[in-house]
Design an enzyme around this catalytic site. Structure first.
Site, PDB file in Angstrom:
ATOM      1  CD  GLU A  22       4.401   2.626  -4.446  1.00 54.04           C
ATOM      2  OE1 GLU A  22       5.454   3.280  -4.400  1.00 54.04           O
ATOM      3  OE2 GLU A  22       3.593   2.569  -3.478  1.00 54.04           O
TER       4      GLU A  22
ATOM      5  CG  ASN B  73       9.921   3.683  -0.143  1.00 53.27           C
ATOM      6  OD1 ASN B  73      10.473   4.591  -0.778  1.00 53.27           O
ATOM      7  ND2 ASN B  73       9.150   2.768  -0.721  1.00 53.27           N
TER       8      ASN B  73
ATOM      9  CD  GLU C 100       6.391  -2.418   1.268  1.00 52.14           C
ATOM     10  OE1 GLU C 100       6.509  -1.614   2.186  1.00 52.14           O
ATOM     11  OE2 GLU C 100       6.460  -2.091   0.068  1.00 52.14           O
TER      12      GLU C 100
ATOM     13  N   GLY D 114      -0.392   2.611   1.560  1.00 54.21           N
ATOM     14  CA  GLY D 114      -0.954   3.948   1.381  1.00 54.21           C
ATOM     15  C   GLY D 114      -2.468   4.010   1.544  1.00 54.21           C
TER      16      GLY D 114
ATOM     17  CE  LYS E  75       5.730   4.108  -0.833  1.00 53.54           C
ATOM     18  NZ  LYS E  75       4.448   3.451  -0.952  1.00 53.54           N
TER      19      LYS E  75
ATOM     20  CB  SER F  64      -1.125   1.427   6.497  1.00 50.92           C
ATOM     21  OG  SER F  64      -1.616   1.801   5.220  1.00 50.92           O
TER      22      SER F  64
ATOM     23  CG  HIS G 109       7.945  -0.551  -3.560  1.00 49.20           C
ATOM     24  ND1 HIS G 109       6.693  -0.182  -3.989  1.00 49.20           N
ATOM     25  CD2 HIS G 109       7.978  -0.322  -2.231  1.00 49.20           C
ATOM     26  CE1 HIS G 109       5.998   0.269  -2.946  1.00 49.20           C
ATOM     27  NE2 HIS G 109       6.755   0.196  -1.873  1.00 49.20           N
TER      28      HIS G 109
HETATM   29  P1  13P Z   1       2.758   3.247   3.357  1.00 44.07           P
HETATM   30  O1  13P Z   1       3.464   3.118   4.682  1.00 44.07           O
HETATM   31  O2  13P Z   1       2.518   4.650   2.936  1.00 44.07           O
HETATM   32  O3  13P Z   1       1.528   2.378   3.315  1.00 44.07           O
HETATM   33  O4  13P Z   1       3.754   2.654   2.233  1.00 44.07           O
HETATM   34  C1  13P Z   1       4.315   1.404   2.417  1.00 44.07           C
HETATM   35  C2  13P Z   1       5.361   1.198   1.396  1.00 44.07           C
HETATM   36  O5  13P Z   1       5.071   1.031   0.236  1.00 44.07           O
HETATM   37  C3  13P Z   1       6.767   1.243   1.838  1.00 44.07           C
HETATM   38  O6  13P Z   1       7.625   0.787   0.842  1.00 44.07           O
END
Ligand code: 13P
Length: 260
Positions: free
Chosen positions: A105, A13, A175, A181, A15, A221, A103
């Site tokens: 976010e 992903n 997640e 992150g 982003k 992560s 997601h």
């Molecule tokens: P990270 O791997 O950067 O922690 O992000 C995870 C994520 O949100 C994947 O959709």
């Protein structure tokens, strides 16, 4: 390898990172690093920003690169007065195979509800694509001991209206929000506990066949260093990778995870 017969799915992903020039470079570099043998044992999807999708589609198809194309979101309607939104019908025309929906976010920053997520899941399936439905708890919810309840409620809400037979086409991504992150990863045992709980919720509501067929990814992560132990868990069938998917060498090593 996971203990099950479910095919592993490793998804990147991206982003809101990488413009369409950068996207071509990353996909081409990945295509040299990830071998035919790798994609024989693992499905790989890349989820670029919308502005890159057509470019990445062309790169994958013209060079016969065996990664699946993914999107990070879509709207629930096929067309209409939804300024700035992206139609699932249009994504399917670009040969998008996997669409991330719900997601954290999107849920946290853009206020998406389980109801809206459920409508998107319907739309993605209607167009013969595969939703990757994200669920996960906040740090406060984990500290309050409500992780399993929170995740169960998200599963029931986001998958409302599903038929048992649709779970073959469905992916759930667990997640934990506090792990995204941050460099903090759930321990493999904690991730397994929640993923097993998710599978149990699916079994209770949609039956054993649905539970056995749904693929469950862990995200938060994920790196080459922690993926083997995560992938060795019985109920973890893949990884949804954020930051580490922007680095071709690291993402290739994740795809090539050795058996733990
Ligand atoms: P990270 O791997 O950067 O922690 O992000 C995870 C994520 O949100 C994947 O959709």
């Amino acid at each position: 390898m996971p203990a099950s017969s479910r095919r592993p799915l490793i998804s990147g992903n991206w982003k809101m990172n990488l413009n369409h020039y950068d996207a071509i470079q990353l996909v081409q570099k990945l295509s040299y690093l990830v071998t035919k043998d790798d994609v024989e044992r693992v499905d790989v999807s890349v989820h670029p920003p919308f502005t890159d999708i057509r470019t990445v589609q062309t790169a994958l198809e013209s060079d016969r690169i065996p990664f699946f194309l993914g999107a990070q979101n879509c709207h629930s309607d096929d067309a209409g007065a939804f300024t700035g939104e992206v139609s699932p019908a249009f994504l399917s025309k670009l040969n998008v195979r996997y669409v991330i929906v719900g997601h954290s976010e999107r849920r946290q920053i853009f206020g998406e509800t389980d109801e809206f997520v459920a409508a998107k899941v319907s739309a993605v399936l209607k167009h013969k694509m595969h939703p990757i439905v994200c669920v996960g708890e906040t740090r406060e919810q984990r500290e309050a001991g409500s992780t399993l309840d929170v995740v169960a409620a998200q599963i029931l809400g986001s998958l409302a209206g599903r038929e048992s037979t649709q779970f073959l086409d469905l992916v759930v991504a667990y997640e934990p929000i506090w792990a995204i992150g941050t460099g903090l990863t759930a321990t493999a045992a904690d991730a397994q506990e929640v993923c097993a709980h998710i599978r149990g919720c699916v079994a209770t509501t949609w039956g054993a066949d649905a539970a056995n067929s749904v693929r469950i990814q862990y995200g938060g992560s994920v790196k080459a260093g922690n993926v083997p132990e995560l992938m060795a868990q019985a109920d973890i069938d893949g990884a949804l990778v954020g930051g580490a998917s922007l680095d071709a060498d690291e993402f290739a090593r994740i795809v090539q995870f050795p058996s733990a």
